[in-house]
Design a protein around this motif. Structure first.
Motif, PDB file in Angstrom:
ATOM      1  N   LYS A  29      30.607   9.153  36.632  1.00 36.58           N
ATOM      2  CA  LYS A  29      31.694   9.217  35.677  1.00 36.58           C
ATOM      3  C   LYS A  29      31.675  10.566  34.969  1.00 36.58           C
ATOM      4  O   LYS A  29      30.613  11.020  34.545  1.00 36.58           O
ATOM      5  CB  LYS A  29      31.535   8.080  34.667  1.00 36.58           C
ATOM      6  CG  LYS A  29      32.757   7.782  33.845  1.00 36.58           C
ATOM      7  CD  LYS A  29      32.498   6.553  32.999  1.00 36.58           C
ATOM      8  CE  LYS A  29      33.741   6.171  32.211  1.00 36.58           C
ATOM      9  NZ  LYS A  29      33.518   4.978  31.389  1.00 36.58           N
ATOM     10  N   LEU A  30      32.829  11.206  34.855  1.00 40.41           N
ATOM     11  CA  LEU A  30      32.937  12.541  34.259  1.00 40.41           C
ATOM     12  C   LEU A  30      32.017  13.530  34.964  1.00 40.41           C
ATOM     13  O   LEU A  30      31.384  14.379  34.335  1.00 40.41           O
ATOM     14  CB  LEU A  30      32.606  12.494  32.763  1.00 40.41           C
ATOM     15  CG  LEU A  30      33.584  11.751  31.867  1.00 40.41           C
ATOM     16  CD1 LEU A  30      33.062  11.689  30.449  1.00 40.41           C
ATOM     17  CD2 LEU A  30      34.952  12.411  31.883  1.00 40.41           C
ATOM     18  N   ARG A  54      23.250  12.305  32.353  1.00 39.33           N
ATOM     19  CA  ARG A  54      24.283  11.366  31.904  1.00 39.33           C
ATOM     20  C   ARG A  54      23.660  10.033  31.565  1.00 39.33           C
ATOM     21  O   ARG A  54      22.771   9.536  32.266  1.00 39.33           O
ATOM     22  CB  ARG A  54      25.348  11.174  32.990  1.00 39.33           C
ATOM     23  CG  ARG A  54      26.492  10.252  32.569  1.00 39.33           C
ATOM     24  CD  ARG A  54      27.504  10.099  33.695  1.00 39.33           C
ATOM     25  NE  ARG A  54      26.948   9.381  34.809  1.00 39.33           N
ATOM     26  CZ  ARG A  54      26.982   8.056  34.950  1.00 39.33           C
ATOM     27  NH1 ARG A  54      27.561   7.313  34.025  1.00 39.33           N
ATOM     28  NH2 ARG A  54      26.466   7.478  36.012  1.00 39.33           N
ATOM     29  N   GLY A  58      29.461   7.804  30.351  1.00 42.06           N
ATOM     30  CA  GLY A  58      29.846   9.204  30.276  1.00 42.06           C
ATOM     31  C   GLY A  58      29.196  10.010  29.182  1.00 42.06           C
ATOM     32  O   GLY A  58      29.544  11.183  28.991  1.00 42.06           O
ATOM     33  N   CYS A 220      40.739  10.203  30.561  1.00 40.80           N
ATOM     34  CA  CYS A 220      39.668  10.456  29.607  1.00 40.80           C
ATOM     35  C   CYS A 220      38.339   9.881  30.069  1.00 40.80           C
ATOM     36  O   CYS A 220      37.279  10.330  29.619  1.00 40.80           O
ATOM     37  CB  CYS A 220      40.041   9.877  28.245  1.00 40.80           C
ATOM     38  SG  CYS A 220      40.460   8.123  28.287  1.00 40.80           S
ATOM     39  N   SER A 221      38.361   8.920  30.968  1.00 37.67           N
ATOM     40  CA  SER A 221      37.116   8.318  31.446  1.00 37.67           C
ATOM     41  C   SER A 221      36.674   8.854  32.798  1.00 37.67           C
ATOM     42  O   SER A 221      35.617   8.472  33.291  1.00 37.67           O
ATOM     43  CB  SER A 221      37.274   6.796  31.546  1.00 37.67           C
ATOM     44  OG  SER A 221      38.250   6.452  32.506  1.00 37.67           O
ATOM     45  N   THR A 222      37.477   9.728  33.418  1.00 37.67           N
ATOM     46  CA  THR A 222      37.111  10.251  34.730  1.00 37.67           C
ATOM     47  C   THR A 222      36.871  11.753  34.729  1.00 37.67           C
ATOM     48  O   THR A 222      35.911  12.222  35.340  1.00 37.67           O
ATOM     49  CB  THR A 222      38.209   9.928  35.757  1.00 37.67           C
ATOM     50  OG1 THR A 222      39.476  10.350  35.238  1.00 37.67           O
ATOM     51  CG2 THR A 222      38.254   8.440  36.049  1.00 37.67           C
ATOM     52  N   TRP A 223      37.726  12.528  34.042  1.00 35.85           N
ATOM     53  CA  TRP A 223      37.537  13.988  34.097  1.00 35.85           C
ATOM     54  C   TRP A 223      37.890  14.707  32.801  1.00 35.85           C
ATOM     55  O   TRP A 223      37.393  15.801  32.547  1.00 35.85           O
ATOM     56  CB  TRP A 223      38.380  14.589  35.218  1.00 35.85           C
ATOM     57  CG  TRP A 223      39.859  14.417  35.030  1.00 35.85           C
ATOM     58  CD1 TRP A 223      40.615  13.363  35.443  1.00 35.85           C
ATOM     59  CD2 TRP A 223      40.748  15.317  34.362  1.00 35.85           C
ATOM     60  NE1 TRP A 223      41.925  13.549  35.084  1.00 35.85           N
ATOM     61  CE2 TRP A 223      42.042  14.747  34.424  1.00 35.85           C
ATOM     62  CE3 TRP A 223      40.599  16.549  33.742  1.00 35.85           C
ATOM     63  CZ2 TRP A 223      43.155  15.344  33.875  1.00 35.85           C
ATOM     64  CZ3 TRP A 223      41.714  17.162  33.200  1.00 35.85           C
ATOM     65  CH2 TRP A 223      42.975  16.554  33.271  1.00 35.85           C
ATOM     66  N   THR A 225      37.714  15.858  29.135  1.00 37.32           N
ATOM     67  CA  THR A 225      36.657  15.903  28.111  1.00 37.32           C
ATOM     68  C   THR A 225      37.145  16.426  26.762  1.00 37.32           C
ATOM     69  O   THR A 225      36.544  16.107  25.740  1.00 37.32           O
ATOM     70  CB  THR A 225      35.496  16.787  28.582  1.00 37.32           C
ATOM     71  OG1 THR A 225      35.995  18.091  28.919  1.00 37.32           O
ATOM     72  CG2 THR A 225      34.817  16.180  29.803  1.00 37.32           C
TER      73      THR A 225
END
Length: 418
Positions: A29-30, A54, A58, A220-223, A225
């Motif tokens: 994640k991220l 991590r 995230g 917002c939860s994958t890439w 920031t």
């Protein structure tokens, strides 16, 4: 989120055997794709000794590899914490860590130095997993305690430290909350050190994750920031409906994706005249009714004739405005609108071998009715009387007709003797 062919064993990924650096970029994640992983350093250069680790949902921190451990992406490590140690997963190593630390303004001062103790043993992982299993039932009880104390707050997530010595409660609230009594209840019930941490609504959605209205996972939860401010003017520039239910995301705020194409719209709108400028013609004064940013068209209507719209291009609108500034009036908008008469007939071609687009236009005939009609027609033909008065399917009727034919009357004996 993980690859279909990727799995882990003893903390190291296997399956695709890329150690988390696969091209799909979806093992974590991220995550950050390490595009420098296959490049060797120049002679005499030492590898960067900081590592990105991590934790749950995230949360990332940067640690110095003081023990010179051989670490790769996907390794589970025991890291330094304020008290005790924490367990996390290595997500990035090498020179890209330097770039990330510079982008996030993370200093390398010895006072703020955090270290990696060791690679996590099986005992460390077992304690960590046992603590993680307690988080969900604890969250249910914690929410009930907050409701009983009538606190205007929402406990969104709980995260245990890797050694199970501390639990961090993440919550959201509109106003400041006095949770001193709540901490006492938590410490008495859960028997561990408690830390309360308030997060915003966007950060809450990023931690919990979900599926957006576009059908993809939340940005917002994958890439994503950095959370930039989003205003309703972004929706106005893109000519979107100002419906808060459609413009708001799962966090309740305006969607971050409203800013993605805003710059392109602003660049396109530079060639458009302002919509509040009226066009003066000899036929009357025209007011802008609608704009099409993609095609560069504008629709104007005369005052008093609001139902009749005339389409012109932005160049034509600017030309009319420049003429009006010189006190020159054009004859009418129809002269410019005649050049934009388009053929509304659209022809579709079947280029991929699909079915016809009009295959559902005409209703299908009922095959059962058609078959029943055929059977009834055949029955009527078979039962119809022929020249003898009998039907084809009834042979008894033929025999009756033969028997019913008139027989010749016998002559009298007297006439016979004569």
């Amino acid at each position: 989120m993980a690859c279909a062919s990727c799995s882990t064993k003893d903390g190291s990924p296997k399956g695709c055997k890329n150690n988390g650096t696969c091209g799909t970029d979806s093992c974590n994640k991220l995550t950050v794709f390490d595009w420098l992983a296959n490049m060797s350093l120049p002679n005499g250069e030492k590898p960067f000794d900081w590592v990105e680790v991590r934790f749950k949902n995230g949360r990332k921190h940067y640690y110095k590899n003081t023990e010179n451990l051989t670490l790769s992406i996907g390794d589970v490590v025991a890291t330094q914490a304020q008290s005790g140690h924490d367990i996390g997963m290595v997500t990035l190593t090498g020179e890209l860590v330097r770039v990330q630390m510079k982008r996030k303004n993370i200093s390398k001062n010895p006072e703020e130095l955090l270290k990696i103790y060791r690679k996590a043993s099986q005992k460390d992982i077992d304690i960590w997993q046992t603590a993680r299993d307690k988080e969900e039932p604890m969250k249910v009880k914690a929410r009930q305690f907050a409701i009983d104390l009538r606190l205007q707050m929402k406990i969104s997530d709980i995260e245990f430290q890797g050694d199970a010595s501390k639990a961090t409660f993440y919550y959201t609230a509109e106003e400041r909350v006095d949770f001193r009594e709540l901490i006492k209840v938590f410490a008495r019930e859960f028997r561990t050190r408690i830390e309360m941490k308030q997060v915003g609504f966007r950060q809450e959605a990023a931690r919990l994750g979900g599926i957006g209205s576009c059908g993809r996972e939340l940005c917002c939860s994958t890439w994503l920031t950095d959370f930039r401010s989003v205003s309703t003017s972004a929706a106005r520039y893109q000519q979107l409906s100002l419906n808060p239910q459609k413009l708001a995301g799962q966090c309740g705020k305006l969607k971050c994706c409203l800013n993605y194409e805003l710059d392109s719209y602003l660049d396109a709108l530079k060639s458009f005249p302002k919509t509040d400028i009226k066009l003066k013609t000899e036929k009357g004064t025209a007011v802008c009714q609608k704009t099409d940013i993609f095609k560069g068209h504008m629709w104007y209507a005369y005052e008093g004739e609001w139902m009749n719209w005339h389409k012109i291009t932005t160049e034509q609108a600017n030309e009319i405005i420049d003429a009006n500034k010189k006190n020159i009036k054009i004859a009418s908008l129809e002269e410019f609108a005649l050049d934009l008469v388009e053929d509304t007939k659209t022809e579709f071609e079947n280029v991929v071998g699909q079915d016809s687009l009009t295959r559902f236009d005409s209703p299908k005939r009922n095959n059962k009715r058609r078959n029943n009609r055929r059977k009834s027609n055949q029955g009527n033909k078979n039962n119809a009387p022929n020249s003898n008065g009998a039907s084809k399917n009834n042979p008894n009727q033929n025999n009756r007709n033969k028997n019913n034919k008139r027989k010749p009357k016998p002559q009298n004996s007297k006439n016979a003797t004569k």
